[in-house]
Each structure stands twice: as C-alpha cells, then as structure tokens.
Write an enzyme that holds these catalytic residues in place. Sequence first.
Site, short mmCIF file in Angstrom:
data_model
loop_
_atom_site.label_atom_id
_atom_site.label_comp_id
_atom_site.label_asym_id
_atom_site.label_seq_id
_atom_site.Cartn_x
_atom_site.Cartn_y
_atom_site.Cartn_z
N TYR A 202 0.81 -1.23 0.00
CA TYR A 202 0.00 0.00 0.00
C TYR A 202 0.84 1.27 0.00
O TYR A 202 2.05 1.22 0.12
CB TYR A 202 -1.09 -0.02 1.06
N GLU A 203 0.17 2.38 -0.19
CA GLU A 203 0.87 3.67 -0.41
C GLU A 203 1.80 3.60 -1.63
O GLU A 203 2.86 4.23 -1.64
CB GLU A 203 1.66 4.09 0.83
#
Lengths: 593, 593
Positions: A434-435
Amino acid sequence: MPTYNAPVKDQMFVLNDVLKIGTADIPGYEDLDRDTVQAILDEAGKVARDVLAPLNVVGDTEGCVLENGVVRTPKGFKDAFDQVREGGWTALDCDPEFGGQGLPYVVATAVGEQFSAANMAFNMYQGLTHGAYSAIHTHGTEDQKATFLPRMVTCEWTGTMNLTEPHCGTDLGLMRTKAEPQDDGSHKITGQKIFISAGDHDMSDNVVHLVLAKIPGGPDGIKGVSLFIVPKFLVNEDGSLGDRNAVSVGKIEEKMGIHGNSTCVMNYDGATGYLLGEAHKGMRAMFTMMNEARLGVGLQGYAQAEVAYQNALAYAKDRLQGRDVTGAKNPDGPADPLIVHPDIRRSLMDQKSFVEGARAFVYWGAAMIDRAHRNSDKDADGLISLMTPVIKGFLTDRGFDMCTQAQQVYGGHGYIEEWGMSQFARDARIAMIYEGANGVQALDLVGRKLAQDGGKHVMAFFDMVKSYLAEAKGKDEAFDKAFLDPLKAASKDLQGAGMYFMQNGMKTPNAALAGSYDFMHLFGHVCLGLMWAKMAEAANEVLASGAGDAEFLKAKIDTGRYYMARQLPMTATHLKRIESGAEPVMALEAEAF
Amino acid sequence: MPTYNAPVKDQMFVLNDVLKIGTADIPGYEDLDRDTVQAILDEAGKVARDVLAPLNVVGDTEGCVLENGVVRTPKGFKDAFDQVREGGWTALDCDPEFGGQGLPYVVATAVGEQFSAANMAFNMYQGLTHGAYSAIHTHGTEDQKATFLPRMVTCEWTGTMNLTEPHCGTDLGLMRTKAEPQDDGSHKITGQKIFISAGDHDMSDNVVHLVLAKIPGGPDGIKGVSLFIVPKFLVNEDGSLGDRNAVSVGKIEEKMGIHGNSTCVMNYDGATGYLLGEAHKGMRAMFTMMNEARLGVGLQGYAQAEVAYQNALAYAKDRLQGRDVTGAKNPDGPADPLIVHPDIRRSLMDQKSFVEGARAFVYWGAAMIDRAHRNSDKDADGLISLMTPVIKGFLTDRGFDMCTQAQQVYGGHGYIEEWGMSQFARDARIAMIYEGANGVQALDLVGRKLAQDGGKHVMAFFDMVKSYLAEAKGKDEAFDKAFLDPLKAASKDLQGAGMYFMQNGMKTPNAALAGSYDFMHLFGHVCLGLMWAKMAEAANEVLASGAGDAEFLKAKIDTGRYYMARQLPMTATHLKRIESGAEPVMALEAEAF
C-alpha cells in the site's frame, strides 16, 4: 503470546547522540532536551506495551465485522482508542491552533514506531487520521479547518484516504468516481472505492473521508482528478453532527493480515462532498502528504521487524536445542539455548542490524521533513522527496524479510498462529503494497526523483556522503576500516548505477527502469551504511567521553560492523544486475511468456 | 480464483531433451519413451487442474476440524482422494510386489510437482504415506511389509511421521516418548508428538503412524531412539481391521497456511507399536527416507512458485494500468497491460527463471536417487546426499520469495484472500521449516555433508562442473559468453567458499558455521546456473536439429540468459559474506543482545 517492550534506550541514542535533535536549528527542537524526550517515550512505551500489544493477537483473530451496515472492531479496541486519545497521543505533532501539542514530527515518529510495533492494525486508525488532518491542514479553507481539524486532532473523528477503485490503483487517471457540482458549492460524489483502510468502525463519532473524484467536463486522465472531504455524518453550522451522508460500507475485505483494521469497500451514492484545495489539482493535494505517509509505511516495515526480533531473541535465549560446537554453554541443562548456534546468531544479527539502521534512517528522514516544513528548507524538501521511495520500498521489503527470519527462529512454532510470529509477517506484508507498491516506488525513484530539479538532490546526497567520509576519516583506523571503507565502496556502486542510468537511460528508458528495483535496494543499503557509520561514530564519541552505558555502546558498534561486513556487500550484486541492462529483462516478448 | 495448468511441455523438455531419461542406463528408464511419459503427465495434469486445483482455496478457507475425536477434512477432499487413488496416482513408483506400478521415481516426481502445485495441503496426505511406505519397504520385516504396504500403496491406509515433541524438534535426543517392550514382542508407546501432518483424517480406513520413541534402558540421547509402526486401528491376522489403538488426536493446530492438511498433536497412551528396523537405530531408519522426503519439500517450494507465477503472469497480461514508456502497446484501450512495465517483467523473469531452473534441478536429483537405488550407485548416492540440503533449503527459500513476488504483481489484490495469491505464499512458507528448518539444512551441508567420505562428493560435484565447462565450451561463442562464463565465475566463488571453510573451519568451526546459510544459497545458485547451461545447450541442440517448437526453445534460452545475468551474480555477495568469517557474527555476547 508475543510481547513488546519499547526500545527507548535505542530510540534515545538515535535522537540524542546521533541526530542530536536538541541542538538542531529547527523551530521546536530547542525544547527537545533529553529528559523531556525520554519522559515522552517512556510514557508512550507503557501504552504500547500494556494497552496496545496485548490487543495485537485479539485484533488478528477476531478481525472486524460488518453488521447491519456498521463495522465492529475487535474486543478492547474501543477502550484502547479512548486511552490513546485521552493520553493526548493523537495530537503530538498537530498544530496547537487546533488543539495539537506542536511537537516536532520526529518525536511523533518515535512514538509512532512504538505504537506501530505494538499493534500495527490498531495504529492505522490514528495514522490515517493524521494523514487526512495534514491534507486538510495544508489545503483546507479556514472554515474547513475549523470544522474538521479540532475533532481530528483528538481522533473524535477519524480520517481515511480514498484513491483506489476496482479497475485502477496505481493508474488513477482511469478513475470513474464522479463529483457533480451543486448549487450550494458542494458536490455530489458517486462511485466505488476499494481497499479503504479504517473505512468505517465504532471507535469515533464521525469518519472524514478524503475522496478523489472527477468533476465532469474537467481534463482527461489524472489531470482531471479533484479531492473532496466527504464526512460520514454531515456537520451542522454549530459543529454538531447532522444527517447521515450517502456513503456506506459495501463489504470488509478478507486479508492476509492487519485483520484488526477495517479495510472497506466504500460506496458513494450521491454523497455530499466538499472540494479540498483546487479543482482538478487533487493529486497535488494528495501528494503533499505522500512523503509523510510513505515514511510512515517505511516505519511500519521496520517496526514489525523490531517486535518480531524482540520475540525471536527471547525465544533464542530460552529454547534449549543442540549444543554449541565449541563447548556446552549450559552444561547442567539438557541442551544449550538456540542463541549459541552461529546460524541463529547470524539471523538475529541480520534482524538487529537492519532494525537499528532503519530506525536511524527513518528518524533522520523525519527530521528532514521537520526541516523542510518548519524551516521552509527547499534542499531538505528535495532530499527527503528523493529518499522517500527508498525509505518506503527498501524498509518494507527488508522489514518483511526480517519478520520471516524472526519467524524462522521459532522453527515449527513459527508457523503456528498461537505463537504470534506468523502475524508479524502477515501484517508486515501489506507495507510492501500500500501507499504505492514497491515497484512503483522504484519507478518513482528512478523515473522521476533522480532527475528532479536537474538531478540536484541525488548530487546533494552524494555530496553528503562524500563530505561525511572526508570529515570522519583518519580519527580511528579500526573505524575507518570497518565502516568508512565499506561505505565508500557501496557509495561507489551507487554512483556507478547512477552513471549507468545517465549513460543509457536517456536513449533507452527501459535500461534504467529494468534496474529500478535493484537501484532502490542499492540506495537503501548505502543509506543504512551511512547511518551505521554515524551511529558507530556517535557511540565512539560517547564512549570516549566516559558517559553512557559502555556495553550498550559497544554493542552498537559491533552491530554496525556486522551490517557493514555482511549486508553492505549486496550493493555490488545490485550494481551488476543494473549494469546487465534491459536486454535480459525484456528479451522475451510478452506473447512468449 | 487462481487456476493451475500443468506445464507438461516444460516438464517434458527437462525429462527428454535435458536429462534424456529414455536413454539413461537405469533399470526402468528404458521404457520411458516420450509418448509414455507424455501420456502420464497429460493425464496427471488433468487431475491436477480439474480435481485438485479447484479444492485448493476450499481447503484453505474450510480447514480441518476436530469433532468428537475425529478429523473432518474440507468438503470435496474425500472424493478427490478417491479419484487420485482410483487413478493409480498413489502407486506410481511403488514396488509391483505390493501393488505398485514400478515406475521410476523421476516420473513420480514430475507428477508430484503437478499435484503439489495444484493443491499442496491435499497432496501431503499422499506424500507422507509414500514416506512411511518407503521406510517400511526398506526396514520392515516380511510380515510388516505384507501387512501394511499393499494398503499404503493404494492409500487405503495413509501414513505419518512422528518426530517432534513440544520441547524438541531438531534436537531429537531430548525425546521423552517411551516404548516399553511387551511379552508378545510389541511395545507400548506413551508420549506426545506435535506437528504431525496428516495425523488423522476421514479419507482412509487406517492411519499408519511411524513413531520415534525410546526403549527404557537404551543408550542416552539420539543413540537410544527407535522407530515404531503404530497403526490407528490394530490389524488382525487376516488383514482386517481390529481394535482401535490407544492413539488419539489432542488438537489440530491453527497454522499460517496448508489449512487443508490436518496438523495434529498426537497422544500415545500405551499404544501398541511394532519395532521397525533395529532397536536404537531409529534415526538411521528415518534418515534413509530423508533424501527423498527433503527433495519432496524442495519440490513443494518451486511448485508453489510455479502456480503463483502462472497466475501472476495471467494477471500481468490482463490488468490494464499505465503506459509503456517506449510507446503504447494497447493504444485502443484505456491503458497497457502490466506486463509492458520493465519492473513487472523483471519480477516475472525472476519467477520464471527460478521455477524452470529449480524443476531441472529437482528432476536431476530424482534421477540421481533412481540411480542410487536401482543401480546401487554409491557415487550417485553420495552426490544426492550432498545436494539434498541445497535442494531443500535453497529451493524453499527462493520458492517462498517468488510466491511473495507473484503476490506483489497483483498490488492490493494480492493481499486480499479472495484472489488466492496470499495462500500460495502462506502455504509455501512451511516448506522452509519442516523436514528440518533451512538453517539446519545449512548446518547439515557444511557441518556434515561437505566432509563426508573425505570430501569426496563435493569434489565430485566440482569435477562435474569442470568437465561440463570443458566439454561444452567452444561450440558457440554467444552460449559461452552468456552461460559458461557466468557459471565458471559462480563455480569459482563456490570453490572459494569451500577453500575458506577448509582453511578456517578446522581451527574455528564457527568460521564455517557462520557462513553455512550463505554457502547453501551460493551452492544453489551454482546448481541452477549449471541446470540453465544444460537447458540452453539442449534447446540449442533441438533448435539445430530443426525439430521442436522454436519459439518455446528460444524462450528457454532467453530465460536462462536472464538467470545467468541477474541471479548468478549473487554468488559473489555470498562469498564475501562467508569470507567475513565468524567474527562479525559472534562478536556480540549472547547477554549483550
């Protein structure tokens, strides 16, 4: 069940003896004397150990449940969240104008490490709120700030970030969620967002969603994306909660880990949203918090490795199995503890030297963010912007590897959920994704950040290493040999890779992109090498002054020597891979796979 | 939901064009003409694809349940097991005297790859039975063989291996389970065993436990351990099932993966057991099946990587995200497929080049086992004994890494259980642990196997590489440069490591042991490099003959070039770590951690 004890001594060593934050010329740092910081970290450490860590397994086994449209968090989460809130832990580095404590980000980062290590899934509720707080703080109108920030500082209202849709993650230009302008200046938001961490739950009065969407008629692709504030409950003029907004939870995803965090599919059915920042400039607004958010994810990577290491170490000291080949260490017992075995020691040293190096790297990055924000230092901003994909990508990849190694120390028990080691690996795994998945971090680093401002920031990094080498050299032969020589060699490999990209990347972009992942890791090793040299130098200084705990300081130097001798040689292999170029990578046509 | 298609073409290429099994001078191999083997693999592939693969996710989500002392397997497992049994797939390489088909082990291995890739947890029921079959076949009395083997060949009765106890895994000398001799020649077995895969279930009429236990009064430690056959149901004279034996399931473990396999705590409460082989020679009996069992685990490592790769590849071709920087590849669509991106290509090539190299390595090892057993070839036995820890340790470590990479290709969807990529990683994780954790494999390799028979086998390996290099060289300049030069360099690194151990390990055992893990990986890379050179050579030969599928064969060569250029350079780093010696690893006293 695993336990967690905040490594306050190690944290203080980095903050005070290495970064010397109390004397740094950044507003707010002048109050960071040793005692104050120590007191904050000691208190936070108790919360981490006594409140958050005991709920980590609970969160994993119970998970979040969607019942009649409402998400129920695991047993004990709500009470713990109240304690965190009441202790003021959500407000550390927030703006005093909105009820924050105004402490530097670097201090909040050290506390964040503790909370994240103790209970990653739990700490995300606060972490995402902080991200949304930052976006509103930077881009919001005075009204928006006054309405939302005070409750977000206390986490009475929590926040989320809504980017991904089923058919697009990285490539947000494909986004379909739309925002139709209304006569009163608001927008009606319609669409579906997925993978929304902390998307809904029962621990706050309101959830403030930040949602990317397209205003019809705007530019195509990513240039037509705007950012909106979409609260779960609309807010009345007087600040009280009004009607339920047209946003609902479609489902909670079943994930590999971080079960204690509610990862939601969010449905927006003409929900009322308020434009945050300028129309069609939504990505810019999102990106202003990216450095911070990605540093936070890099932190999660090594924080999970830290707690996994702590437990692996305890097990290695406790579990009796086999004998030291050089002579029994526990002759009266049926066998010696695992830690006598060189390969177990190697694994523990891998973990320890990574975690401590990563901690210094992240705190250094956090101080750089403070410098960029509080001193409006554009060089610091450029440097941290360059390093952000390294911090995020390298630390989460290696952090996951270290969790896997910690699990391995337990043998078969590492695979049994009851012992908790599997959870650390499963939770840490998401940080690589994620990110911005780590491949995208590598692309960002090589495709964008290297060339940014004419390559100024990567040159600044090389200069920084070069000046450090020049300035540190010649004081202590053993130190030069153990730390500076390997750092110099690794840095040369990094420059060689940069040179290869310069010479080949313009003509053949794939020559650079095919080596991007190796470059990110090569860069990461050089950074950790630099951090270890600085830590060893600091330890030597304190030792020479006669202050401090000699055994602790010597252990720092030995741990650093391990990293330089055993981990840093990876840079040569990364360079070799990079220099093999795009040809072996791209030789097979897609159809020939 | 993920799918699996047996890579029969790739399997046939290794068996026929590389290993040329039909012409190998091993009894039973003369019948292995291309058509026969192709027919077997095609049929097995259908079972893997249509029967086993669809149950993989079911096994993961449902898991095994203990109800009233009986283990219930996931829905569909029993039917599938019946189909596998009825198809004769459990009997492939078993002794015809007991109902087996007498095929070579190498053919059973190729089928095992398919079944294990399709459903690892399911295939373990059969795999463990085969291990127990081999032990009884080698060490059993005529009566024992007649009683147990015919039913185990068909898996009407399944088998288990009981080694671990709560306080001892690797160090079996600490074992407490005891076996008290009875007047009728049997023993009463009492104790608790843990981590017993396939310990109990509802898919067979009987479970034949092989249990390590100590006969009171025997030698201390590992030298006093004996092996016993302990059936769940006692067997009457006429072969029918008699009374329930005093063995029961204490609980089923909650694990990170392989949920479809029942991992049991087994309680023996004075259960009737029959000595298998000689008293106090239990470890020897266990070890005779270790090479085979550990090769089987190495196989699991790359088989999970294969199925994970297949699905990552399909996703990379299907998912539209971003644009090829060198120009759109799907201009009419909203974006290009993931596979155009160099870093995705790198990841896929990592996976593909590993899996195909590993397959050749394992089939080569299986043929070596056939040679050792069927030709009583002591050199082959020594060589495979040397290579076993490399096959097990290297292939499971790398296999897990590749599953993680395949998961990463999916971005956020890789973390969601619904997509199935997490399961491949979670299932593959156990292979690094069981049958001897990989650190123990490294210890076995460096502490025992290198010096075995005066170092004869490692010298034989070096000679093999050396002769291969000499014999292959000079036919094709491009081949020499792409394959032989890197292989030579890697092999030199391996010899350098061996030299370092010789010069330092005698004096300081830790100097060798601290480098054992790196040595195992260094060795693994050299083996895969050797396999790739052989595969590329074979592909060139077939291409030159004008036969075969040119695109397929060229892809083999390109994939091999990738491995040599991008993976083999790791050997230099492993050597550097090894040569840094024990000092950095052992510098910290255990108390200073």
